[in-house]
Design an enzyme around this catalytic site. Structure first.
Site, PDB file in Angstrom:
ATOM      1  N   SER A  67       0.890  -1.443   0.161  1.00  0.00           N
ATOM      2  CA  SER A  67       0.019  -0.598  -0.328  1.00  0.00           C
ATOM      3  C   SER A  67       0.561   1.149   0.057  1.00  0.00           C
ATOM      4  O   SER A  67       1.745   1.140   0.629  1.00  0.00           O
ATOM      5  CB  SER A  67      -0.892  -0.216   1.104  1.00  0.00           C
ATOM      6  OG  SER A  67      -1.658   1.070   1.351  1.00  0.00           O
ATOM      7  N   TYR A 126      -1.163   0.603  10.444  1.00  0.00           N
ATOM      8  CA  TYR A 126      -2.239   0.028   9.134  1.00  0.00           C
ATOM      9  C   TYR A 126      -0.358   0.161   8.824  1.00  0.00           C
ATOM     10  O   TYR A 126      -0.018  -1.106   7.820  1.00  0.00           O
ATOM     11  CB  TYR A 126      -2.655   1.012   8.723  1.00  0.00           C
ATOM     12  CG  TYR A 126      -3.174   0.098   7.085  1.00  0.00           C
ATOM     13  CD1 TYR A 126      -4.130  -1.319   6.340  1.00  0.00           C
ATOM     14  CD2 TYR A 126      -2.986   1.090   5.222  1.00  0.00           C
ATOM     15  CE1 TYR A 126      -4.115  -1.707   5.331  1.00  0.00           C
ATOM     16  CE2 TYR A 126      -3.568   0.751   4.460  1.00  0.00           C
ATOM     17  CZ  TYR A 126      -3.994  -1.122   4.683  1.00  0.00           C
ATOM     18  OH  TYR A 126      -4.100  -1.368   3.170  1.00  0.00           O
TER      19      TYR A 126
END
Lengths: 234, 436
Positions: free
Chosen positions: A126, A139
């Site tokens: 990501s 995250y």
């Protein structure tokens, strides 16, 4: 026969889009995910759409023996793509699901492909891993770990017949991002991710940002000095 | 989340939930009222519910297909585009197709859509063999023409007000090519247009573009397109279906772009471009069935205020007179649009709230402004006088009284909804507006 593809986290929106794209080109598929009922539905849908062979495998990245997915796959895959990941509120779960879990399975997949004499390994990481931001640093840190892992694995396998590709999708319209107010120009559809992955494999790219503008954005964000960055609420 | 129908009017803030799997709907049932929404191609408020709008796009699995009988079962979120992509190359065509392929099967059932072949094949619901429906209490019921037929015929055309449509089974039509042999007839006035429709009754597909801005002796002039599925020996050698890249309207156009002068100029040009004598042509299915799909987001042409499509049907005996009255009223107002369509429906039976009946249907777009809304009110009166009715999938503004005059089976529909516990629970903004 076209190369066999293994999709880990196959019932995710991105996983489904990639499965459809590969099936449309005639690739046989192994689908692995937690929910057996959904897997069965997806598999039949792919068979009806494209007439390809599809096999399903129950798979939970948090299980002790998650890496055992790589043993006994017949026919053996030569492309392995890992979509596993999640957002949420439980830090430990986020770290395990986005980093340690996928990394352990990818390690097993890398060994498998190496023993087999070649293949491609794709990890979906990501842009959140490019710098820890106030809003989602747990995250982000897990994805940063995965990005670093993939980078190192790529270096280790350089010179072998196994390639490693890192995919950073940016914002994508999926169930995971549902309800978030995402800027239209920066947000991709799952189909776009599928196209970007297939193109990257053809072109031999190492790191892919699905929408190229994200490479620019993240470069700028990475270059901001920490005293400035910590004051920005981005 | 701000939601609107295809007409961008009304635009409402709605709480939404995406259904990732059919059984996920169960967890929302305790928070009524709610309505399902597929691709949002109904024009008005049929797929809006501020309290809870359930998005069905991800219920998009093809479930089963029988290559012998052509029976296809899909989840309700599967789009017509997908069905064409997957099955047309194998020689199968959906039996009925609306003017866009960007619709879901659930929406096609809920609106009981019709196509250019209505006079031959009826509407979509007539080809459905069975439906799986989640009721407001969470039970999942299978229904069809022979199983729970009352519930089935209330759901066909029922605008999603009987329950959540989960999956649909229907028959595909075997075809030999992906092409249409078509020709265009010029009808210089409404009388000639009626004659052209009667003369084309033997053709499978008929539709007419109608000029609503020109009056006098050219009132109701039409270009009637008729077509047949082409057989392989009719195709010129080397012909392949083309994949045209669709264009997109990038921004909402300013509201002044469409005015009576620009539209009149367009209509005159368009009418005069047609050849005087019908010349047969071979067209690919996409260009024939979905010409507007080539321009993505064409609704933005109407600007930020949005538009509404007025589609009515008048029964055949009184229809000719009524249509003349409608057209004269529209022409006098000068508000007619360049997208106006006339078609002759056949006499097939549909569901309780299905729109088609034997007669002429007229559809045209109006930008949403106070004077056009007043005109539509006038048109309502003419439609009601001639025992006609309006298409709910297009409507955003009519009244409960108008609905009740046009749909004699409404009482029965409401009774079935009561019986199956849907009243007040499966409830769109349209249902609230029309006292359903």
């Amino acid at each position: 026969m076209k190369p066999v593809v293994l999709l880990l986290g196959a019932t995710s929106d991105m996983g489904r889009a990639v499965a459809r794209a590969y099936a449309a080109q005639g690739h046989p598929l192994h689908l692995a995910a937690r929910d057996a009922a959904r897997l069965a539905l997806d598999a039949e849908d792919l068979r009806l759409r494209s007439g390809v062979d599809v096999w399903t495998h129950p798979f939970d990245v948090l299980a002790e023996d998650a890496a055992s997915i790589m043993t006994g796959l017949a026919p053996p895959p030569s492309i392995v793509i890992c979509f596993v990941g999640m957002m949420g509120t439980d830090p430990q779960l986020i770290m395990r699901t986005n980093y340690t879990g996928p990394a352990m399975v990818l390690e097993a997949a890398a060994d498998f492909l190496q023993r087999q004499g070649g293949g491609v390994l794709v990890g979906v990481s990501s842009v959140a891993g490019d710098r820890g931001r106030a809003g989602n640093y747990v995250y982000g840190s897990a994805k940063a770990g995965l990005t670093a892992y993939l980078s190192g694995l790529r270096a280790r396998l350089h010179g072998s017949k196994v390639r490693v590709v890192t995919v950073k999708p940016g914002f994508v319209h999926t169930r995971m991002t549902e309800g978030m107010d995402l800027p239209k120009a920066l947000t991709a559809q799952p189909d776009e991710v599928a196209r970007a992955i297939m193109e990257a494999l053809e072109q031999g790219r190492d790191v892919v940002y699905v929408r190229p503008v994200w490479r620019l954005i993240m470069t700028i964000i990475r270059l901001l000095p920490e005293p400035v960055f910590k004051r920005l609420r981005i | 989340m701000k939601l609107a129908g295809w007409g961008n009017f009304p635009r409402m803030s709605c709480r939404v939930a995406t259904l990732g799997a059919a059984d996920e709907a169960q967890s929302w049932l305790d928070q009524p009222p709610m309505i399902a929404r597929g691709l949002g191609r109904s024009y008005g408020d049929a797929a809006l519910q501020p309290n809870l709008t359930l998005l069905t796009r991800r219920l998009d699995h093809i479930l089963a297909f029988d290559p012998v009988t052509g029976l296809l079962s899909c989840e309700a979120g599967v789009t017509l585009e997908t069905i064409l992509d997957v099955f047309l190359p194998r020689g199968w065509l959906p039996p009925v197709s609306p003017g866009t392929k960007f619709v879901t099967l659930g929406g096609m059932v809920a609106a009981d859509v019709h196509g250019k072949n209505h006079h031959k094949a009826g509407s979509f619901g007539g080809h459905v063999r069975s439906l799986r429906l989640m009721l407001a209490d969470g039970r999942v019921v299978e229904c069809g023409p022979d199983v729970e037929p009352e519930l089935f015929w209330a759901t066909i055309g029922g605008m999603g007000l009987t329950g959540l449509i989960l999956s649909v089974s229907f028959h595909l039509l075997p075809v030999h090519t992906a092409f249409i042999r078509s020709e265009v007839l010029c009808a210089p006035n409404l009388e000639a247009a009626f004659d052209a429709f009667e003369a084309s009754a033997g053709w499978t597909y008929t539709v007419a573009w109608i000029d609503c801005l020109t009056g006098g002796r050219n009132l109701g002039r039409c270009l009637l397109t008729r077509g047949e599925l082409a057989e392989p020996d009719e195709l010129p050698p080397g012909l392949l279906p083309r994949r045209k890249r669709p264009k997109r309207v990038p921004v909402d156009l300013p509201n002044w772009v469409l005015n009576r002068w620009s539209m009149r100029a367009f209509n005159t040009l368009y009418y005069n471009m047609a050849p005087a004598k019908p010349r047969p042509a071979i067209m690919d299915l996409d260009s024939f069935f979905y010409p507007l799909d080539a321009l993505l987001e064409w609704n933005r042409i109407y600007g930020r205020n949005g538009f509404t499509q007025y589609q009515c049907v008048l029964p055949k005996p009184a229809g000719r007179e009524g249509l003349r009255h409608l057209l004269a009223t529209i022409q006098k107002s000068g508000f007619g649009s360049f997208l106006a369509v006339l078609k002759l429906f056949g006499g097939h039976a549909g569901g309780c709230l299905s729109f088609p009946m034997e007669g002429y249907t007229l559809a045209l777009d109006f930008p949403v402004r106070p004077p056009t809304l007043a005109l539509l009110h006038e048109l309502d009166a003419i439609v009601a006088d001639h025992a006609g009715r309006l298409y709910l999938a297009k409507d955003a503004r009519t009244t409960p009284g108008m609905l009740r005059k046009g749909y004699p089976r409404l009482v029965g529909f409401q009774h079935i909804r009561d019986q199956w516990g849907a009243t007040g629970r499966m409830q769109s903004l349209l249902a609230e507006r029309l006292d359903l």
